[in-house]
Design a protein around this motif. Sequence first.
Motif, PDB file in Angstrom:
ATOM      1  N   GLU A  86      -8.682  26.176  62.901  1.00 35.23           N
ATOM      2  CA  GLU A  86      -9.424  26.292  61.651  1.00 35.23           C
ATOM      3  C   GLU A  86      -9.333  27.723  61.112  1.00 35.23           C
ATOM      4  O   GLU A  86      -9.184  27.945  59.907  1.00 35.23           O
ATOM      5  CB  GLU A  86     -10.889  25.910  61.880  1.00 35.23           C
ATOM      6  N   ASP A  89      -6.042  28.187  59.489  1.00 40.33           N
ATOM      7  CA  ASP A  89      -6.052  27.537  58.178  1.00 40.33           C
ATOM      8  C   ASP A  89      -6.787  28.388  57.142  1.00 40.33           C
ATOM      9  O   ASP A  89      -6.334  28.500  55.999  1.00 40.33           O
ATOM     10  CB  ASP A  89      -6.707  26.156  58.264  1.00 40.33           C
ATOM     11  N   LEU A  90      -7.908  28.996  57.535  1.00 40.38           N
ATOM     12  CA  LEU A  90      -8.650  29.887  56.629  1.00 40.38           C
ATOM     13  C   LEU A  90      -7.786  31.075  56.192  1.00 40.38           C
ATOM     14  O   LEU A  90      -7.765  31.442  55.018  1.00 40.38           O
ATOM     15  CB  LEU A  90      -9.910  30.429  57.316  1.00 40.38           C
ATOM     16  N   GLN A  93      -5.122  29.729  53.787  1.00 44.37           N
ATOM     17  CA  GLN A  93      -5.725  29.301  52.521  1.00 44.37           C
ATOM     18  C   GLN A  93      -6.107  30.488  51.651  1.00 44.37           C
ATOM     19  O   GLN A  93      -5.904  30.476  50.433  1.00 44.37           O
ATOM     20  CB  GLN A  93      -6.955  28.444  52.811  1.00 44.37           C
ATOM     21  N   HIS A  94      -6.655  31.531  52.265  1.00 40.33           N
ATOM     22  CA  HIS A  94      -7.128  32.696  51.510  1.00 40.33           C
ATOM     23  C   HIS A  94      -6.120  33.842  51.510  1.00 40.33           C
ATOM     24  O   HIS A  94      -6.396  34.911  50.970  1.00 40.33           O
ATOM     25  CB  HIS A  94      -8.479  33.162  52.049  1.00 40.33           C
ATOM     26  N   GLN A  95      -4.973  33.616  52.145  1.00 44.74           N
ATOM     27  CA  GLN A  95      -3.883  34.582  52.218  1.00 44.74           C
ATOM     28  C   GLN A  95      -4.351  35.938  52.742  1.00 44.74           C
ATOM     29  O   GLN A  95      -4.164  36.976  52.119  1.00 44.74           O
ATOM     30  CB  GLN A  95      -3.191  34.704  50.865  1.00 44.74           C
ATOM     31  N   ARG A 133       2.713  31.069  54.971  1.00 49.96           N
ATOM     32  CA  ARG A 133       1.911  30.687  53.808  1.00 49.96           C
ATOM     33  C   ARG A 133       1.212  31.895  53.204  1.00 49.96           C
ATOM     34  O   ARG A 133       1.063  31.985  51.996  1.00 49.96           O
ATOM     35  CB  ARG A 133       0.913  29.602  54.200  1.00 49.96           C
TER      36      ARG A 133
END
Length: 145
Positions: A86, A89-90, A93-95, A133
Amino acid sequence: MKVKDLMTANVSCCQPNDTIQRAAQLMQSVNCGSLPVCENQRVVGIITDRDIVLKAVAAGKDVHTKVSDCMSRKVITCSPDTDAHEAADLMAQHQIRRLPVVDTSGRLVGILAIGDLATVDIHVNEAGDALSRISERTQSQSAVH
């Protein structure tokens, strides 16, 4: 695996009223490129070496500029019990490459870096995917016009 198993627990931080010179000196002494900005052990921002260069040096500000004038105030955090997947992923998602870890009262207890995820075999691919990402936006933003 939980964030508490991977994070760095002894984290240096600076305060909003510190100068950017003090922040840069702290970064140099602990060999890092970012610091949480804390008031009463609670994270109120993040300052990076890039923030100092782009928001102060490039703008002609001096070394006595306050950290609060350059820091990012939108801080994404996680708890020590956050699952490492998780957290990755954070970050994606927030780069972001570093995730401050706070306890239930909001006090800073550690920091998780993308490299911390890569040190554990089960997270190597996930860390690489998250880094890819995170880097996608950075690479597209830095295209020469």
